[in-house]
Design a protein around this motif. Sequence first.
Motif, mmCIF file in Angstrom:
data_model
loop_
_atom_site.group_PDB
_atom_site.id
_atom_site.type_symbol
_atom_site.label_atom_id
_atom_site.label_comp_id
_atom_site.label_asym_id
_atom_site.label_seq_id
_atom_site.Cartn_x
_atom_site.Cartn_y
_atom_site.Cartn_z
ATOM 1 N N CYS A 75 0.646 -1.134 0.078
ATOM 2 C CA CYS A 75 -0.051 -0.036 -0.060
ATOM 3 C C CYS A 75 0.741 1.194 0.039
ATOM 4 N N ASN A 117 0.189 3.991 0.827
ATOM 5 C CA ASN A 117 -0.251 4.952 2.003
ATOM 6 C C ASN A 117 0.554 4.811 3.260
ATOM 7 N N CYS A 118 -0.291 3.366 3.631
ATOM 8 C CA CYS A 118 0.482 2.711 4.897
ATOM 9 C C CYS A 118 1.532 1.932 5.041
ATOM 10 N N CYS A 167 -7.410 -0.663 0.314
ATOM 11 C CA CYS A 167 -6.166 -1.173 1.452
ATOM 12 C C CYS A 167 -6.986 -1.729 2.672
ATOM 13 N N CYS A 226 -5.560 0.662 5.801
ATOM 14 C CA CYS A 226 -5.937 2.137 5.940
ATOM 15 C C CYS A 226 -7.016 2.817 4.900
ATOM 16 N N TYR A 271 -7.021 3.136 1.876
ATOM 17 C CA TYR A 271 -6.435 3.703 0.433
ATOM 18 C C TYR A 271 -7.080 3.105 -0.548
HETATM 19 ZN ZN LIG Z 1 -2.881 1.055 3.099
#
Ligand SMILES: [Zn+2]
Lengths: 287, 318
Positions: A33, A35-36, A52, A55, A57
Amino acid sequence: MLRDIFSKNKKTYATIPVPSATDDVPVGIMTKCPNCKKIMFTREIEQNMKICLHCDYHFPMNAKERLSSILDENSFAEMDKELVTVNPLGFPEYVEKVEKDRRKMKMNEAVVTGTGKIEEKPVVIAVMDSFFRMGSMGSVVGEKITRAIEKADELHLPFIIFTASGGARMQEGVLSLMQMAKTSAALKRFSDHGGLIITVMTHPTTGGVSASFASLGDFNLAEPGALIGFAGKRVIEQTIHEELPEDFQTAEFQLKHGQLDAVIHRKEMRKKISLILELHHIGGVTE
Amino acid sequence: MTVELEFEKPLINLRKKLDELKLITQNADVDLTDEIEKLELRLHNLEEEIYKNLEPWDRVQIARHPNRPTTLDYINYLFEDFFECHGDRTFGDDEAIVAGIAKYKGRPVTVIGHQRGKDTKENIRRNFGMPHPEGYRKALRLMFQAQKFNRPIICFIDTKGAYPGKAAEERGQSEAIARNLFEMAGLTVPIVCIVIGEGGSGGALALGVGNHIHMLENSTYSVISPEGAASILWKDATLAKKAAESMKITAQDLKQLEVIDEIIPEVKGGAHNNIKEQANLIDTVLKKSLDELSKLSKNELVQDRYQKFAKIGQYTVE
Ligand SMILES: [Zn+2]
């Protein structure tokens, strides 16, 4: 609860070969991911509408995935599939680049258009695909979207477009720019006939696409976290010599600044669009 | 202020030489008439050769010439009794766009255009002719007013582009441009657009949805600046000259791509050399456009504009 999920998944990571795992995840089986930074089975993400598991996402969807997430099963009938790009400016390497994406993506251009149904309600739908030449708009994209709007007009159906585009296609120069006017004119005519326009801005919706049809819905919706804006962040920073806030040009930023009706989670999207359709009579046209 | 453009250097050198000779003839009592005549002929021929064979990059230089006439210059020569209107009635007044009403050959019209400054101070006030959303919204407000009173709209396009700034994004730059494209498409009065300098991207197009689009001979119209294109395509802004060629941004290119209607000739060396004469050259084309469009009904005007844009683009069926 979040902590539980994290710790549970930590064990799974151990099975991935180190040390390159975090940076260079094996393509296909696992996905990281952005993002996280957590790594998950690609299959798991796909089963979760490409969201995701940790998170929330929203991973970018290609046009096929998007259509199946929105439309009733087997309801889609594609239009103008056979339109393909030429090289109007004789731009070096342009044809090769488009050909490469055509083969890779098994589609002809960066937008798919057609008719379909959402919870039994018929619509004309256009879905841009950011995996094809970054979803950029050249003559074919502009023409297909225009024809789709004209089809909605002809059939008195609502027009829904999912945007995902870096903007104009530079290799088609001013012809690409003019597609902004062409598509906007088609929306104006359709709108004057009472047609319902719903736009859903997904990551990314920028430049000439954001400054034309994407912003012209009766309802302007967006997915969480999507990048939406006119000028590029880097260009702005260079112009104003100032660092921009973290959330600059996100869907949430646009909502806060009055540019969107709503930011809608992917899992809610079909239901919400269906509701809007329902509130606009059959076909979305007020007689 | 004299500004020397790179491709004009041979001409400038020759002119200098000519001036020197003339000065010598005046002061010393020698007759250099033959030499002067010869040199004048050479200058004339060189001018012909240079100005007839301008490269795209040369035209970019002319289009960006600091003395190039602006919207207000042309308004001064082409219209009588211009009354400028300010503000978008929501946020403020964007001086990067001027708009107002005026008389054109006795008839009321609405005139709108991007406005660059003549010096640094004015440029700061006018943001170098790069509008914010309120500029486009002011333009649209006055277009609706024109429609209400059945006045033709004349737009002068002259901008590097919409301003890439934080505030512009916060106030909805995208929506402001999109809204203009959308609403201009439906206006029931004639719209004539004339690109007088640089036509930069969406910021130019937001005043560009006309029944007729004309370009001055040395103006440009493009989806991105040559510098911008070069840095994206080849990661090197110094390749702008190459990009200016590949991107097909000149009036001649746009005529060939069937985007514009007419190329308005410029006075020798560029519009800045004689504003009044340039205004006359614009006048001829503008009058013809308005005469033609005034014959169309409201509905025909909208259809005509729709068809104009509907056919722009090239593709094939496989
Ligand atoms: Zn994520």
